[in-house]
Design a protein around this motif. Structure first.
Motif, mmCIF file in Angstrom:
data_model
loop_
_atom_site.group_PDB
_atom_site.id
_atom_site.type_symbol
_atom_site.label_atom_id
_atom_site.label_comp_id
_atom_site.label_asym_id
_atom_site.label_seq_id
_atom_site.Cartn_x
_atom_site.Cartn_y
_atom_site.Cartn_z
ATOM 1 N N GLU A 126 18.575 -35.424 73.326
ATOM 2 C CA GLU A 126 18.230 -36.601 72.530
ATOM 3 C C GLU A 126 17.446 -36.198 71.294
ATOM 4 O O GLU A 126 16.402 -35.546 71.399
ATOM 5 C CB GLU A 126 17.402 -37.583 73.378
ATOM 6 N N ASP A 127 17.968 -36.589 70.120
ATOM 7 C CA ASP A 127 17.200 -36.343 68.895
ATOM 8 C C ASP A 127 15.945 -37.204 68.876
ATOM 9 O O ASP A 127 14.931 -36.801 68.316
ATOM 10 C CB ASP A 127 18.045 -36.689 67.664
ATOM 11 N N GLN A 128 16.054 -38.397 69.459
ATOM 12 C CA GLN A 128 14.953 -39.357 69.388
ATOM 13 C C GLN A 128 14.892 -40.158 70.683
ATOM 14 O O GLN A 128 15.923 -40.496 71.266
ATOM 15 C CB GLN A 128 15.193 -40.294 68.198
ATOM 16 N N VAL A 129 13.674 -40.446 71.102
ATOM 17 C CA VAL A 129 13.443 -41.303 72.264
ATOM 18 C C VAL A 129 12.502 -42.413 71.829
ATOM 19 O O VAL A 129 11.452 -42.139 71.226
ATOM 20 C CB VAL A 129 12.834 -40.514 73.436
ATOM 21 N N ASN A 130 12.878 -43.639 72.118
ATOM 22 C CA ASN A 130 12.029 -44.788 71.792
ATOM 23 C C ASN A 130 11.545 -45.422 73.081
ATOM 24 O O ASN A 130 12.329 -45.659 74.004
ATOM 25 C CB ASN A 130 12.811 -45.829 70.980
ATOM 26 N N VAL A 131 10.264 -45.713 73.149
ATOM 27 C CA VAL A 131 9.702 -46.326 74.346
ATOM 28 C C VAL A 131 8.560 -47.257 73.949
ATOM 29 O O VAL A 131 7.889 -47.027 72.933
ATOM 30 C CB VAL A 131 9.233 -45.233 75.336
ATOM 31 N N ALA A 132 8.376 -48.304 74.706
ATOM 32 C CA ALA A 132 7.276 -49.236 74.448
ATOM 33 C C ALA A 132 5.990 -48.707 75.067
ATOM 34 O O ALA A 132 6.013 -48.053 76.126
ATOM 35 C CB ALA A 132 7.612 -50.609 75.016
ATOM 36 N N GLU A 133 4.888 -48.981 74.405
ATOM 37 C CA GLU A 133 3.591 -48.543 74.923
ATOM 38 C C GLU A 133 3.380 -49.094 76.330
ATOM 39 O O GLU A 133 3.671 -50.269 76.602
ATOM 40 C CB GLU A 133 2.468 -49.014 73.995
ATOM 41 N N GLY A 134 2.885 -48.251 77.217
ATOM 42 C CA GLY A 134 2.648 -48.654 78.594
ATOM 43 C C GLY A 134 3.800 -48.355 79.527
ATOM 44 O O GLY A 134 3.632 -48.335 80.749
ATOM 45 N N ASN A 135 4.969 -48.123 78.962
ATOM 46 C CA ASN A 135 6.136 -47.784 79.778
ATOM 47 C C ASN A 135 6.192 -46.293 80.044
ATOM 48 O O ASN A 135 5.632 -45.495 79.276
ATOM 49 C CB ASN A 135 7.430 -48.226 79.076
ATOM 50 N N PRO A 136 6.886 -45.884 81.113
ATOM 51 C CA PRO A 136 7.037 -44.451 81.361
ATOM 52 C C PRO A 136 7.993 -43.826 80.346
ATOM 53 O O PRO A 136 8.867 -44.510 79.808
ATOM 54 C CB PRO A 136 7.629 -44.403 82.771
ATOM 55 N N LEU A 137 7.775 -42.556 80.077
ATOM 56 C CA LEU A 137 8.666 -41.864 79.152
ATOM 57 C C LEU A 137 9.202 -40.590 79.789
ATOM 58 O O LEU A 137 8.542 -39.976 80.632
ATOM 59 C CB LEU A 137 7.950 -41.542 77.842
ATOM 60 N N THR A 138 10.408 -40.222 79.367
ATOM 61 C CA THR A 138 11.015 -38.965 79.769
ATOM 62 C C THR A 138 11.662 -38.333 78.551
ATOM 63 O O THR A 138 12.398 -39.005 77.819
ATOM 64 C CB THR A 138 12.092 -39.176 80.855
ATOM 65 N N VAL A 139 11.378 -37.066 78.343
ATOM 66 C CA VAL A 139 12.044 -36.285 77.302
ATOM 67 C C VAL A 139 12.783 -35.155 78.019
ATOM 68 O O VAL A 139 12.178 -34.368 78.740
ATOM 69 C CB VAL A 139 11.045 -35.718 76.279
ATOM 70 N N LYS A 140 14.090 -35.082 77.786
ATOM 71 C CA LYS A 140 14.927 -34.198 78.590
ATOM 72 C C LYS A 140 15.079 -32.796 77.985
ATOM 73 O O LYS A 140 15.091 -32.626 76.766
ATOM 74 C CB LYS A 140 16.314 -34.819 78.767
ATOM 75 N N CYS A 141 15.222 -31.830 78.898
ATOM 76 C CA CYS A 141 15.444 -30.444 78.486
ATOM 77 C C CYS A 141 16.284 -29.752 79.541
ATOM 78 O O CYS A 141 15.970 -29.822 80.728
ATOM 79 C CB CYS A 141 14.110 -29.729 78.319
ATOM 80 N N THR A 142 17.342 -29.094 79.111
ATOM 81 C CA THR A 142 18.102 -28.225 80.003
ATOM 82 C C THR A 142 18.247 -26.867 79.327
ATOM 83 O O THR A 142 18.156 -26.755 78.105
ATOM 84 C CB THR A 142 19.499 -28.789 80.324
ATOM 85 N N TYR A 143 18.469 -25.851 80.130
ATOM 86 C CA TYR A 143 18.521 -24.512 79.556
ATOM 87 C C TYR A 143 19.644 -23.698 80.190
ATOM 88 O O TYR A 143 20.087 -23.973 81.299
ATOM 89 C CB TYR A 143 17.173 -23.796 79.709
ATOM 90 N N SER A 144 20.061 -22.702 79.426
ATOM 91 C CA SER A 144 21.066 -21.763 79.915
ATOM 92 C C SER A 144 20.520 -20.363 79.694
ATOM 93 O O SER A 144 20.653 -19.774 78.608
ATOM 94 C CB SER A 144 22.386 -21.957 79.148
ATOM 95 N N VAL A 145 19.833 -19.876 80.707
ATOM 96 C CA VAL A 145 19.176 -18.569 80.639
ATOM 97 C C VAL A 145 19.308 -17.932 82.009
ATOM 98 O O VAL A 145 19.106 -18.593 83.027
ATOM 99 C CB VAL A 145 17.679 -18.720 80.265
ATOM 100 N N SER A 146 19.636 -16.663 82.046
ATOM 101 C CA SER A 146 19.790 -15.984 83.328
ATOM 102 C C SER A 146 18.432 -15.652 83.923
ATOM 103 O O SER A 146 17.414 -15.583 83.224
ATOM 104 C CB SER A 146 20.603 -14.704 83.138
ATOM 105 N N GLY A 147 18.416 -15.479 85.214
ATOM 106 C CA GLY A 147 17.189 -15.104 85.889
ATOM 107 C C GLY A 147 16.258 -16.280 86.075
ATOM 108 O O GLY A 147 16.656 -17.447 86.059
ATOM 109 N N ASN A 148 14.997 -15.983 86.227
ATOM 110 C CA ASN A 148 13.969 -17.007 86.438
ATOM 111 C C ASN A 148 13.046 -17.041 85.231
ATOM 112 O O ASN A 148 12.043 -16.354 85.194
ATOM 113 C CB ASN A 148 13.166 -16.700 87.706
ATOM 114 N N PRO A 149 13.401 -17.849 84.239
ATOM 115 C CA PRO A 149 12.589 -17.863 83.018
ATOM 116 C C PRO A 149 11.297 -18.638 83.188
ATOM 117 O O PRO A 149 11.141 -19.448 84.108
ATOM 118 C CB PRO A 149 13.503 -18.572 82.020
ATOM 119 N N TYR A 150 10.384 -18.406 82.276
ATOM 120 C CA TYR A 150 9.191 -19.223 82.157
ATOM 121 C C TYR A 150 9.527 -20.397 81.225
ATOM 122 O O TYR A 150 10.241 -20.229 80.243
ATOM 123 C CB TYR A 150 8.034 -18.410 81.589
#
Lengths: 116, 115
Positions: free
Chosen positions: B8-32
């Motif tokens: 998502e380039d942008q996430v809009n949420v109302a104050e007081g509501n829960p928010l989620t910003v998503k991230c997925t990755y493609s990296v071998s092994g166990n990254p930090y």
């Protein structure tokens, strides 16, 4: 916010100019980084120094030349830049080596560079 | 190729509501895994990181992130958003085999919290 400082904050330069960006960290870290930030693109890692030795150099054009005289200071020397080099240049530091992978980075406020 | 995606380039949420910003990755092994926030005219600020252990990581300003190994995701969350949370958020991944210095960043997600 004052842990990593960068000067100047803004720089406008012509394509034939030579200028330098300066970064200083006051956190006792021994790894320092240069990143390029362009709009809507991921941060691009340019250079990494660990214990004043360059350990990463991500195919950056030779018109960018880094210098790390000690663990607290990092410079980026610029010459004959192109308009597409206009961006925000961020300096960062972290603890390292030895457990460096788990260490977060601390960023300066950046230098906004415009090449005309 | 190793990469980090913030869908998502942008996430809009109302104050007081829960928010989620998503991230997925493609990296071998166990990254930090890391989250950073950038306010206007400022550098990036560290929010939180996952190294090992509990999949739910708590960080600064009431943010938390959930690591899901099977989905290779590391979503940023906050139970109740504030207007002052409006900023640019970056997910970052550090592959363990790179010597600890190379970090791959996502392109960023702009969060707008409306009063």
């Amino acid at each position: 916010e004052t842990g990593v400082t960068q000067t100047p904050r803004h720089l406008v330069m012509g394509m034939t100019n030579k200028k330098s960006l300066k970064c200083e960290q006051h956190l006792g870290h021994n790894a320092m980084y240069w990143y390029k930030q362009s709009a809507k693109k991921p941060l691009e890692l340019m250079f990494v120094y660990s214990l004043e030795e360059r350990v990463e150099n991500n195919s950056v054009p030779s018109r960018f030349s880094p210098e790390c005289p000690n663990s607290s200071h990092l410079f980026l020397h610029l010459h004959t830049l192109q308009p597409e080099d206009s961006a925000l240049y961020l300096c960062a530091s972290s603890q390292g080596p030895g457990g460096a992978g788990a260490a977060e980075q601390y960023f300066g406020p950046g230098t906004r560079l415009t090449v005309t | 190729a190793q990469s980090v995606a913030q869908p998502e380039d942008q996430v809009n949420v109302a104050e007081g509501n829960p928010l989620t910003v998503k991230c997925t990755y493609s990296v071998s092994g166990n990254p930090y895994l890391f989250w950073y926030v950038q306010y206007p005219n400022r550098g990036l600020q560290f929010l939180l990181k996952y190294i090992t252990g509990d999949n739910l990581v708590k960080g600064s300003y009431g943010f938390e992130a959930e690591f899901n190994k099977s989905q290779t995701s590391f979503h940023l969350k906050k139970p109740s958003a504030l207007v002052s949370d409006s900023a640019l958020y970056f997910c970052a991944v550090r592959p363990p085999e790179t010597g600890g210095f190379k970090t791959i960043f996502g392109a960023g997600t702009r969060l707008f919290v409306k009063a």
